[in-house]
Design a protein around this motif. Sequence first.
Motif, PDB file in Angstrom:
ATOM      1  N   ALA A 131       0.835  -1.206   0.000  1.00 30.15           N
ATOM      2  CA  ALA A 131       0.000   0.000   0.000  1.00 30.15           C
ATOM      3  C   ALA A 131       0.865   1.249   0.000  1.00 30.15           C
ATOM      4  O   ALA A 131       0.571   2.222  -0.694  1.00 30.15           O
ATOM      5  CB  ALA A 131      -0.916  -0.004   1.224  1.00 30.15           C
ATOM      6  N   GLU A 132       1.967   1.199   0.807  1.00 32.34           N
ATOM      7  CA  GLU A 132       2.868   2.353   0.841  1.00 32.34           C
ATOM      8  C   GLU A 132       3.535   2.563  -0.517  1.00 32.34           C
ATOM      9  O   GLU A 132       3.663   3.688  -0.979  1.00 32.34           O
ATOM     10  CB  GLU A 132       3.933   2.143   1.919  1.00 32.34           C
ATOM     11  N   GLN A 133       3.936   1.443  -1.172  1.00 29.73           N
ATOM     12  CA  GLN A 133       4.565   1.571  -2.485  1.00 29.73           C
ATOM     13  C   GLN A 133       3.591   2.122  -3.503  1.00 29.73           C
ATOM     14  O   GLN A 133       3.928   2.958  -4.334  1.00 29.73           O
ATOM     15  CB  GLN A 133       5.083   0.211  -2.953  1.00 29.73           C
ATOM     16  N   SER A 134       2.300   1.638  -3.425  1.00 22.72           N
ATOM     17  CA  SER A 134       1.283   2.134  -4.351  1.00 22.72           C
ATOM     18  C   SER A 134       1.046   3.613  -4.153  1.00 22.72           C
ATOM     19  O   SER A 134       0.904   4.380  -5.112  1.00 22.72           O
ATOM     20  CB  SER A 134      -0.022   1.357  -4.149  1.00 22.72           C
ATOM     21  N   THR A 135       1.007   4.048  -2.876  1.00 24.11           N
ATOM     22  CA  THR A 135       0.791   5.459  -2.580  1.00 24.11           C
ATOM     23  C   THR A 135       1.932   6.302  -3.109  1.00 24.11           C
ATOM     24  O   THR A 135       1.729   7.351  -3.714  1.00 24.11           O
ATOM     25  CB  THR A 135       0.652   5.667  -1.059  1.00 24.11           C
ATOM     26  N   LYS A 136       3.175   5.801  -2.899  1.00 21.55           N
ATOM     27  CA  LYS A 136       4.328   6.546  -3.388  1.00 21.55           C
ATOM     28  C   LYS A 136       4.300   6.680  -4.903  1.00 21.55           C
ATOM     29  O   LYS A 136       4.634   7.713  -5.458  1.00 21.55           O
ATOM     30  CB  LYS A 136       5.626   5.867  -2.940  1.00 21.55           C
ATOM     31  N   ALA A 137       3.872   5.571  -5.584  1.00 17.82           N
ATOM     32  CA  ALA A 137       3.809   5.611  -7.041  1.00 17.82           C
ATOM     33  C   ALA A 137       2.798   6.634  -7.514  1.00 17.82           C
ATOM     34  O   ALA A 137       3.018   7.359  -8.472  1.00 17.82           O
ATOM     35  CB  ALA A 137       3.454   4.224  -7.582  1.00 17.82           C
ATOM     36  N   SER A 138       1.639   6.672  -6.812  1.00 19.00           N
ATOM     37  CA  SER A 138       0.595   7.605  -7.235  1.00 19.00           C
ATOM     38  C   SER A 138       0.983   9.047  -6.937  1.00 19.00           C
ATOM     39  O   SER A 138       0.410   9.968  -7.515  1.00 19.00           O
ATOM     40  CB  SER A 138      -0.727   7.262  -6.528  1.00 19.00           C
ATOM     41  N   GLU A 139       1.955   9.215  -6.020  1.00 15.20           N
ATOM     42  CA  GLU A 139       2.361  10.567  -5.653  1.00 15.20           C
ATOM     43  C   GLU A 139       3.562  11.052  -6.463  1.00 15.20           C
ATOM     44  O   GLU A 139       4.060  12.134  -6.227  1.00 15.20           O
ATOM     45  CB  GLU A 139       2.716  10.603  -4.152  1.00 15.20           C
ATOM     46  N   THR A 140       4.011  10.253  -7.458  1.00 19.78           N
ATOM     47  CA  THR A 140       5.143  10.662  -8.278  1.00 19.78           C
ATOM     48  C   THR A 140       4.825  11.966  -8.987  1.00 19.78           C
ATOM     49  O   THR A 140       3.821  12.083  -9.675  1.00 19.78           O
ATOM     50  CB  THR A 140       5.477   9.579  -9.316  1.00 19.78           C
ATOM     51  N   LYS A 141       5.686  12.939  -8.787  1.00 26.67           N
ATOM     52  CA  LYS A 141       5.482  14.265  -9.375  1.00 26.67           C
ATOM     53  C   LYS A 141       6.511  14.483 -10.483  1.00 26.67           C
ATOM     54  O   LYS A 141       7.687  14.160 -10.311  1.00 26.67           O
ATOM     55  CB  LYS A 141       5.604  15.336  -8.294  1.00 26.67           C
ATOM     56  N   THR A 142       6.052  15.028 -11.593  1.00 27.14           N
ATOM     57  CA  THR A 142       6.908  15.138 -12.766  1.00 27.14           C
ATOM     58  C   THR A 142       6.916  16.559 -13.316  1.00 27.14           C
ATOM     59  O   THR A 142       5.862  17.192 -13.417  1.00 27.14           O
ATOM     60  CB  THR A 142       6.441  14.174 -13.873  1.00 27.14           C
ATOM     61  N   VAL A 143       8.113  17.011 -13.670  1.00 24.26           N
ATOM     62  CA  VAL A 143       8.281  18.305 -14.339  1.00 24.26           C
ATOM     63  C   VAL A 143       8.735  18.048 -15.772  1.00 24.26           C
ATOM     64  O   VAL A 143       9.654  17.262 -16.006  1.00 24.26           O
ATOM     65  CB  VAL A 143       9.325  19.174 -13.619  1.00 24.26           C
ATOM     66  N   TYR A 144       8.071  18.708 -16.699  1.00 24.43           N
ATOM     67  CA  TYR A 144       8.483  18.665 -18.103  1.00 24.43           C
ATOM     68  C   TYR A 144       9.091  20.025 -18.443  1.00 24.43           C
ATOM     69  O   TYR A 144       8.378  21.007 -18.636  1.00 24.43           O
ATOM     70  CB  TYR A 144       7.279  18.374 -19.001  1.00 24.43           C
ATOM     71  N   LEU A 145      10.425  20.085 -18.472  1.00 25.08           N
ATOM     72  CA  LEU A 145      11.107  21.310 -18.872  1.00 25.08           C
ATOM     73  C   LEU A 145      11.036  21.428 -20.389  1.00 25.08           C
ATOM     74  O   LEU A 145      11.369  20.480 -21.115  1.00 25.08           O
ATOM     75  CB  LEU A 145      12.565  21.280 -18.426  1.00 25.08           C
ATOM     76  N   THR A 146      10.591  22.574 -20.881  1.00 19.26           N
ATOM     77  CA  THR A 146      10.505  22.781 -22.327  1.00 19.26           C
ATOM     78  C   THR A 146      11.249  24.060 -22.698  1.00 19.26           C
ATOM     79  O   THR A 146      11.193  25.052 -21.974  1.00 19.26           O
ATOM     80  CB  THR A 146       9.043  22.871 -22.798  1.00 19.26           C
ATOM     81  N   PHE A 147      11.926  24.000 -23.844  1.00 17.08           N
ATOM     82  CA  PHE A 147      12.737  25.128 -24.306  1.00 17.08           C
ATOM     83  C   PHE A 147      12.302  25.504 -25.726  1.00 17.08           C
ATOM     84  O   PHE A 147      12.311  24.667 -26.628  1.00 17.08           O
ATOM     85  CB  PHE A 147      14.220  24.757 -24.278  1.00 17.08           C
ATOM     86  N   ASP A 148      11.950  26.770 -25.904  1.00 20.78           N
ATOM     87  CA  ASP A 148      11.446  27.263 -27.186  1.00 20.78           C
ATOM     88  C   ASP A 148      12.478  28.125 -27.906  1.00 20.78           C
ATOM     89  O   ASP A 148      13.390  28.688 -27.294  1.00 20.78           O
ATOM     90  CB  ASP A 148      10.185  28.104 -26.977  1.00 20.78           C
ATOM     91  N   ASP A 149      12.282  28.258 -29.217  1.00 22.57           N
ATOM     92  CA  ASP A 149      12.960  29.240 -30.085  1.00 22.57           C
ATOM     93  C   ASP A 149      14.363  28.860 -30.499  1.00 22.57           C
ATOM     94  O   ASP A 149      15.020  29.621 -31.210  1.00 22.57           O
ATOM     95  CB  ASP A 149      12.998  30.635 -29.447  1.00 22.57           C
ATOM     96  N   GLY A 150      14.870  27.709 -30.057  1.00 22.18           N
ATOM     97  CA  GLY A 150      16.194  27.304 -30.460  1.00 22.18           C
ATOM     98  C   GLY A 150      16.130  26.485 -31.741  1.00 22.18           C
ATOM     99  O   GLY A 150      15.104  26.447 -32.424  1.00 22.18           O
ATOM    100  N   PRO A 151      17.263  25.823 -32.037  1.00 25.71           N
ATOM    101  CA  PRO A 151      18.506  25.860 -31.270  1.00 25.71           C
ATOM    102  C   PRO A 151      19.334  27.114 -31.558  1.00 25.71           C
ATOM    103  O   PRO A 151      19.148  27.771 -32.568  1.00 25.71           O
ATOM    104  CB  PRO A 151      19.247  24.603 -31.735  1.00 25.71           C
ATOM    105  N   SER A 152      20.216  27.405 -30.597  1.00 26.66           N
ATOM    106  CA  SER A 152      21.151  28.520 -30.726  1.00 26.66           C
ATOM    107  C   SER A 152      22.405  28.147 -29.947  1.00 26.66           C
ATOM    108  O   SER A 152      22.512  27.030 -29.424  1.00 26.66           O
ATOM    109  CB  SER A 152      20.544  29.807 -30.172  1.00 26.66           C
ATOM    110  N   LYS A 153      23.326  29.081 -29.838  1.00 29.61           N
ATOM    111  CA  LYS A 153      24.533  28.815 -29.053  1.00 29.61           C
ATOM    112  C   LYS A 153      24.197  28.480 -27.604  1.00 29.61           C
ATOM    113  O   LYS A 153      24.947  27.766 -26.933  1.00 29.61           O
ATOM    114  CB  LYS A 153      25.474  30.020 -29.133  1.00 29.61           C
ATOM    115  N   ASN A 154      23.078  29.006 -27.117  1.00 29.39           N
ATOM    116  CA  ASN A 154      22.670  28.717 -25.731  1.00 29.39           C
ATOM    117  C   ASN A 154      22.282  27.254 -25.537  1.00 29.39           C
ATOM    118  O   ASN A 154      22.387  26.721 -24.433  1.00 29.39           O
ATOM    119  CB  ASN A 154      21.487  29.603 -25.329  1.00 29.39           C
ATOM    120  N   THR A 155      21.823  26.611 -26.607  1.00 26.26           N
ATOM    121  CA  THR A 155      21.337  25.239 -26.503  1.00 26.26           C
ATOM    122  C   THR A 155      22.429  24.288 -26.050  1.00 26.26           C
ATOM    123  O   THR A 155      22.180  23.357 -25.274  1.00 26.26           O
ATOM    124  CB  THR A 155      20.755  24.772 -27.855  1.00 26.26           C
TER     125      THR A 155
END
Length: 407
Positions: free
Chosen positions: A39-63
Amino acid sequence: MKNQRNNRQNVSMKWNRRGWAMVLLLLFNYTLFAGIANAEQSTKASETKTVYLTFDDGPSKNTSEVLDILAKEKIKATFFVLGQQAESYPDLVKRIVQEGHQLGNHSYNHAYKPLYTDFREFWRQIIKTENVLNQIVGQRPALLRAPGGTYGNFDASYFEHLGQAEFIIHDWDVDSGDSKRSNVPAAEIIKGVKSGPLKSHITVLMHDGTGHSESVKALPTIIQYYKNNGYQFAALTSEVKPVQFRLAQKSKWVKAALSPEEADRMMMQDAASWPDASLSEVMNRSLPLFVRFGSATWQLNTGEYQMIRDQFYVSLRTMTSRMGGEIQWDGKQQTVILKVGDMQAEMNMIKHVAIVKRPGEENMEVSLDYVMKDGGTQLNLRDLMDIMNVKVLSYIDDGQKREVTVE
């Protein structure tokens, strides 16, 4: 699914009554603790938090610097690239793919006015960028981000046309603010990210194009901020539910007229030139929509419905007629009175809400999502079914048949 191994041992022993009691007690405790652990493992799985970093307008030297930081942190991200920039920096496009990040389409040159005053130009730029990326890395990304985001730039037709071509449109939850003006300092970018919501899944807008060196400086602190808050990082995929802004009531742009037939011809012509695509990938807009409710079947033909972001929007007047009901329009109050049998719904089109009344029942409130087309109202089919107090069970949309079943 993971394979589970069950080890079975046959043991022959003589047990007295006390011995069996001890075994049963041990088994009970093992089962109890195993259940708690699972149950604890299931709860931890359901609580997985995810960030999707997105980068626009490239590529450039900054990339290149962004990719160095991502490699050091061992995280993946998504790059919505401009075709024009990809042509100038093909090696960086290759590196993005080689290092396991996701590519997305961000138009060819990011010029707002031509893109949003005529869908023909928007489509031309998207296809041009696809061809550029296909030549560099052999990919035609399905992920797409509108320059400046969809709100106020897209109208319903943009969503519909691009949905027909199976593009997946992504906006964002958190705007870092790194494109508000030139040379936004890193401290302000970090503050912009931290002011955003901490939801279970977050899509963050940043930029790696020319003039965004401060975004590069801010990136390590932003990554650490989300790590400290228990987030993991991932690249967007076609399986991730896209963040999409609500449709603005009025577009910022006056758009050139484009008939559905012309749009179909334009998209089918491009699809035919793709070696890995067939004409069936551009959905046939002439198919009727069938709504099945018990023994009743209501048919909606071309012009009486449309699909926007995988949702059916149906002509309110036509659908009401099919169901044997009637509608009245109060222009002064901007209210539609919908009557079907003993049900009456007062639909406030300004507030996007309907108050549903039935004899002997408490009033029910239903949120409304609708669009205006050719002077008529097209209502989200699910919202209309909620008003009718019936549920959508399933729908079929396989390029040969469009059918929704409700009960």
